[in-house]
Design a protein around this motif. Structure first.
Motif, PDB file in Angstrom:
ATOM      1  N   SER A 131       0.802  -1.217   0.309  1.00  0.00           N
ATOM      2  CA  SER A 131       0.047  -0.219  -0.077  1.00  0.00           C
ATOM      3  C   SER A 131       1.046   1.373  -0.033  1.00  0.00           C
ATOM      4  O   SER A 131       0.422   1.920  -0.492  1.00  0.00           O
ATOM      5  N   LEU A 132       2.172   0.563   0.662  1.00  0.00           N
ATOM      6  CA  LEU A 132       2.963   2.014   0.356  1.00  0.00           C
ATOM      7  C   LEU A 132       3.682   2.981  -0.736  1.00  0.00           C
ATOM      8  O   LEU A 132       3.815   3.745  -1.099  1.00  0.00           O
ATOM      9  N   THR A 133       3.799   1.428  -1.338  1.00  0.00           N
ATOM     10  CA  THR A 133       4.554   1.537  -2.914  1.00  0.00           C
ATOM     11  C   THR A 133       3.586   1.907  -3.819  1.00  0.00           C
ATOM     12  O   THR A 133       4.095   1.863  -5.402  1.00  0.00           O
ATOM     13  N   GLY A 134       2.449   1.863  -3.747  1.00  0.00           N
ATOM     14  CA  GLY A 134       1.283   2.397  -4.464  1.00  0.00           C
ATOM     15  C   GLY A 134       1.614   0.365  -5.320  1.00  0.00           C
ATOM     16  O   GLY A 134       2.075  -0.165  -5.467  1.00  0.00           O
ATOM     17  N   THR A 139       6.258   1.461  -8.918  1.00  0.00           N
ATOM     18  CA  THR A 139       6.906   1.192  -8.395  1.00  0.00           C
ATOM     19  C   THR A 139       6.647  -0.016  -7.212  1.00  0.00           C
ATOM     20  O   THR A 139       6.898  -0.122  -6.350  1.00  0.00           O
TER      21      THR A 139
END
Lengths: 188, 951
Positions: A131-134, A139
């Motif tokens: 979720s943090l890296t998209g 990414t």
């Protein structure tokens, strides 16, 4: 809500002030926004606002944890992530400026705990990284990188070496962080 | 009494998992109370109808237990309802307090039941309930104390017996009035409830539960607060209670008012949601600066400018308040005014305008004294505010003890900025998070490997050399320009071009504009990590600005010295002229006394250069040109660029938005530094130009709106969105440094340079601070003069300095000792953690130290087998940790809390699923026992082994 009940009763307001980290203005603003969301809710009137409507708020729109946040703060029996006004206040209070590290880290832990099992295991961490890296491919981390990353994280934080991060370990890490409190914030 | 035991087990559990703060305070209170309960015989034991009451008591006990059980079940169900995760997650923190609250509920319910049964008066019920709660408390205390070993255990038993007997005797009693002890206890109880109300918001419960808890606590307080005040103290008590209530309400309203008064909240929030907290931190800093300057402005204008305007002599009355004759034609020209000549120069804005009259107006306002005090007070106030803010910032945020210990965890857990509300920023953030993950993985992998270290070193040295050259060059340039401008100043104004007149400001602004990007380019050579590079960059820009400022100052002081020489001549001339006039006057009129002063128009009086005003003008000019350059840069560099990129993109060969020019990014560090240096100039210049503070307030105000607009309209979020983090204090540190550096020249000039003889509030004095000595001599009573005389005695001052040095040394030593204590505690924690881990993993001691010790021991059987030890250690642990934390002076109290937290870290991980059916708790070990010792074998009394084998 109808025109008559759009105002919060005074005693309730003061109780909310007592129970949350919000000021009077913030509570009133929250109430206004919540009422607007309620008005936009189609279907029969209820005291809750569905998750979809909550997520239209600009403050949550681009947050990768939006759904988790709703689920964590929701008291709904249906587990649909819908929020009542009090849940909404809970949310804002936890994300407010003056909330303590204690509270913030507690809720952060629950937000990160994707499968709701009380610990952050490797799967939770993987989801968290994702979720943090998209979601886009360029990414995203490769499987190898992910493995490396998660093992590093566990190496650092997993004090009892049981392969998961529990709440106290999590809070231990978070309490050392210089900028968690300043970034774990949502302001209406 | 199996049921009792059960209860105790539950309460132990409760206490063990209570949250830290309450735990600490609670243990003290409880132990005290326990002591009280043990030592003091129950005062209310009269025992009239003992027998029937006893039987009633029996049945009552039964009834009491029933709801408790029921409650327990209910509680179980409740927690079952909540998801598993919640149950676990909360266990550590909330469960204890939750259960405690529930226990309170129980007692409340019990008291209700009692009331219903026995139909006693409300008061009776109250005392009864009080007793019940107290019993609970005592049990809790016992449970806690049980950690201290077997000795206490026996006490417990006795105590318990006593408790039950005492409670029954209480029931027998029927006296209406409460005794002192009960009052005190009730009071304590009420206080506790109040504390609960105050801290309720810190509990991560659902709103509903908190609401319920609050209502109960409030109800309790309301109900029993009235009962407290009895007899003569009642009125006072009621009054006190009322006042505290009012005070709380007032405080809350005041808080609300204060937050309502904070300006630009929504504006900053908007920026925050688009650009993340780092850009917003600049605006928050700007706002803070605005507040500071507003206060300075209030001082300056309220105590200096306004009195002079209202009560001082009007414009044109004396020479210093009049434009000289030769300047009068051009005094209103815009070009002159723009350079703060002409009317501006002889206005309230500058030092020279102020008169040296000792006191002015009806109020006998001491203007010169006020001028000096405000000038120095500005520094004092700023210093105080900056340091206070720094201290506050330092307290916030984690202690950040081990840098780099949690790099990955922080990246993962704290990297998202929840304030981001803009998809574009979010995308950038995703990208930057990914790169930072990848970077750190690569870093980790190649931590030690560093190819071609020599080349890198060489490059770094080269870069630093280049930058030093730049700094030196810029310093020389400024010195040169200032010197040249002094030459120009001697010539006639009209011959000079605009460029020549404004050379200094232009060069300084240009240097500020050109050098930072140049440094950035050079820094590429160094190949540092971006964060380190940012620090270097900031440091270099800081050095540049500082060097420029100080070169400028030295050049200015040169100028001042020449002016002072010049002034001496003029002064002699004026004195000469005056003497001549007097001589002539006596010659003509043949009178030696009562000679009227020469009748010259104030515009024609010979006057000195008034170096203070000149310095003030320089600072004002510098500030204004800085404003112009900043605003123009934003307009051209950001706005125009954005317009071009946006609209030319339709007809251009390549994609302008994605390609070369692109949109500007908001340069946080540069802007913050600009702000800091601007503030430095204000601090320095404010003494010579009181109007400067006003200009600065206007600047900050306009800057707020202008930059907000510019950021929102023409900038894009950073490629690497980084968070504000603790750089705030870094900026504050820079501000403090600048404040100190700007303080020095001002203090120097106040203390050593002679003021101009014919302008400003200190004219006619040898030194500026003579105003103070004059005031002391003339206005204060003689004994005060004596005191000040003694106080300024060098011997006294030296000894005071000595004392301060000693104090600093002492405090330093103390802080070192605290640090050591902290380290010690940390080590202990580590060891405990290790041991806990070992115990969980296997029974064998895997701790290296312990193993070594074991090997060294001649007879291994000396050490009891780990299973026996296991039951002991937690007891040690428990009895140790509260001691450590409840001693507030021993270590920093903040640390104490951490210790608690970390002890709990080592505890068992309650990951076993809930297998028991909901029902009364079994007396055995409980899962989720965070801090409390794991209860031992069930057969052994209270879950703890016998007396400790080794002690």
């Amino acid at each position: 809500m109808g025109g008559t009940s759009t105002k919060l009763p005074k005693d309730l307001l003061s109780e909310y002030q007592e129970l949350t980290f919000l000021t009077k203005q913030e509570i009133l603003l929250a109430h206004k926004i919540f009422s607007e969301l309620q008005d936009r809710e189609n279907g029969p009137y209820s005291t809750r606002v569905s998750m979809e409507k909550i997520l239209t708020l600009p403050e949550l729109k681009s947050n990768p944890f939006q759904k988790r946040i709703c689920h964590v703060f929701s008291t709904s029996d249906m587990k649909d992530g819908s929020l009542s006004f009090e849940d909404f206040l809970d949310l804002l209070s936890a994300f407010s400026d003056s909330a303590t590290l204690e509270i913030k880290s507690h809720y952060a832990f629950r937000i990160f705990d994707f499968d709701d099992d009380g610990t952050l295991d490797a799967r939770d961490l993987e989801k968290l990284v994702n979720s943090l890296t998209g979601e886009t491919d360029d990414t995203r981390l490769t499987a190898e990188e992910m493995r490396q990353l998660i093992s590093n994280i566990l190496e650092e934080s997993d004090i009892d070496k049981d392969g998961t991060v529990n709440l106290s370990e999590f809070q231990h890490v978070i309490s050392r962080s210089p900028d968690f409190v300043s970034s774990f914030k949502i302001v209406l | 009494m199996p049921r009792r035991k059960n209860d105790v087990a539950v309460t132990i559990d409760d206490v063990g998992m209570d949250i830290d703060a309450e735990y600490d305070s609670g243990s003290d209170v409880d132990s005290k109370r326990r002591a009280k309960g043990r030592n003091k015989p129950k005062p209310a034991a009269r025992g009239r109808k003992a027998k029937p009451a006893d039987s009633a008591e029996e049945s009552e006990e039964e009834e009491e237990e029933a709801p408790r059980k029921r409650k327990g079940r209910k509680k179980k169900e409740e927690s079952e309802e909540e998801s598993e995760e919640e149950q676990r997650g909360r266990r550590k923190k909330a469960a204890g307090s939750k259960k405690k609250a529930v226990a309170k509920d129980d007692s409340e319910e019990e008291s209700e039941a009692v009331k219903g049964n026995k139909r006693r008066g409300g008061k009776k019920g109250a005392t009864k309930k009080e007793k019940e709660e107290e019993n609970n408390k005592e049990k809790k205390g016992n449970g806690k104390a049980a950690g201290k070993g077997g000795k206490d255990k026996q006490d417990d038993k006795k105590n318990k017996g006593k408790n039950s007997s005492s409670s029954s005797s209480d029931d027998n009693s029927e006296d209406e009035s409460m005794s002192e002890g009960e009052m005190a206890r009730l009071k304590e109880e009420v206080e506790e409830k109040k504390k609960l109300i105050a801290t309720l918001r810190n509990k991560p419960w659902r709103m509903k539960r908190r609401l319920k808890c609050l209502k109960e606590a409030q109800g309790f307080v309301e109900r029993f607060e009235g009962a407290l005040g009895k007899g003569k103290g009642r009125r006072l008590y009621a009054f006190k209670v009322m006042m505290t209530k009012k005070l709380i309400k007032f405080n809350r309203d005041f808080e609300n008012f204060k937050t309502a008064c904070i300006p630009w909240e929504s504006r900053i929030k908007e920026v925050e949601s688009h650009f993340g907290s780092s850009v917003a931190s600049y605006f928050i800093f700007l706002r803070w600066m605005y507040g500071l300057n507003l206060v300075l402005f209030g001082f300056m204008f309220g105590l200096v400018v306004i009195p002079e305007v209202l009560m001082g002599m009007p414009y044109g009355s004396i020479a210093r308040k009049t434009v000289p004759r030769e300047e009068q034609e051009s005094a209103m020209d815009f070009s002159v005014l723009f350079e703060f000549g002409g009317y501006c120069k002889y206005s309230i804005m500058f030092y020279g305008y102020y008169n040296n009259q000792r006191s002015i107006g009806l109020l006998q306002f001491r203007l010169p004294l006020s001028y000096l005090l405000v000038g120095v007070g500005i520094f004092g106030y700023s210093l105080m505010v900056v340091i206070r803010t720094m201290a506050k910032n330092a307290n916030e945020g984690g202690d950040g003890a081990e840098e780099g210990a949690f790099t990955f965890c922080w990246k993962l857990f704290t990297s998202w900025d929840y304030l981001i509300g803009n998809p574009e920023t979010a995308d950038n953030k995703f990208a930057s998070t990914t790169t930072s993950f990848k970077e750190s993985i690569v870093d980790e992998q190649e931590n030690l490997k560093d190819e071609n270290i020599h080349l890198r070193r060489f490059l770094r040295i080269l870069a630093n050399l280049l930058i030093l050259c730049c700094l030196g060059g810029s310093g020389y340039l400024i010195y040169y320009v200032v010197k040249r401008s002094q030459e120009f100043a001697k010539k006639d104004r009209n011959e000079l071009s605009w460029l020549q007149k404004n050379e200094v400001e232009i060069v300084m602004s240009l240097l500020g504009l050109v050098c930072p990007p140049l440094f950035e380019v050079i820094a590429e050579l160094e190949d540092y990590h971006p964060r380190i590079a940012l620090k270097w960059q900031l440091g270099r820009i800081f050095a540049l600005f500082l060097g420029n400022l100080y070169t400028f100052l030295f050049a200015l002081f040169d100028e001042v010295n020449t002016k002072l020489e010049n002034e001496k001549e003029i002064r002699n001339e004026t004195i000469w002229a005056l003497k001549e006039y007097y001589a002539n006057y006596t010659l003509y009129h043949n009178v030696t006394e009562n000679i009227p002063p020469p009748n010259i128009s104030p515009a024609d009086v010979i006057r000195g250069p008034c170096w203070e005003t000149e310095v003030g003008i320089e600072f004002v000019k510098l500030t204004v040109s800085d404003i112009q350059v900043t605003y123009l840069t934003i307009l051209i560099g950001d706005f125009l660029r954005a317009v071009i990129v946006r609209f030319l993109n339709y007809c251009w060969c390549w994609d302008l938005e994605a390609g070369f020019p692109s949109y500007g990014e908001f340069d946080i560090s540069g802007n913050v530094l600009g702000l800091i240096f601007n503030q430095g100039m204000i601090w320095m210049g404010a003494f010579y130009a009181p109007g400067l503070v006003g200009i600065n307030v206007l600047r900050l105000l306009s800057s707020m709106y202008y930059q907000c607009w510019a950021v929102m309209a023409c900038n894009v979020p950073h490629e690497r969105v980084f968070k504000a983090s603790r750089s705030n204090n870094f900026y504050m540190g820079l501000l403090l440094l600048v404040l100190f550096l700007s303080l020095m020249p001002v203090i120097y000039s106040i203390m050593t340079l002679p003021p101009s003889f014919d302008c400003g509030p200190f004219s006619g004095k040898d030194k500026m601070f003579d105003v103070i000595t004059e005031t002391i001599e003339k206005d204060l009573p003689p004994f005060m003069t004596d005191i000040f005389g003694y106080a300024s005695n060098p011997g006294l001052i030296i000894s005071a300095v000595l004392l301060m040095v000693l104090a600093i040394y002492y405090l330093n030593a103390v802080s070192k000792a605290y640090q050591n204590a902290n380290m010690d505690l940390k080590r202990k924690m580590q060891m405990q953690r290790d041991e806990e881990k070992n115990r969980r993993n296997n029974k064998d001691s895997t701790n290296q130290v312990m193993k070594d010790l074991e090997d060294l021991m001649p007879n291994k059987s000396l050490i009891p087998p780990p299973s026996a030890e296991e039951t002991e250690k937690p007891a040690d642990l428990l009895s140790k940790s509260p001691k450590v934390t409840s001693k507030p002076g021993a270590a920093a109290t903040g640390k104490g809390v951490h210790v608690q937290k970390d002890v709990s870290l080592a505890a068992a991980n309650p990951r076993a699923p809930v297998t028991r059916p909901p029902g009364p708790r079994p007396p055995g070990p409980l899962p989720g026992n965070a801090r409390g010792p794991p209860p031992g074998p069930q057969g052994k009394g209270r879950g703890r082994g016998g007396p400790p084998p080794r002690r």
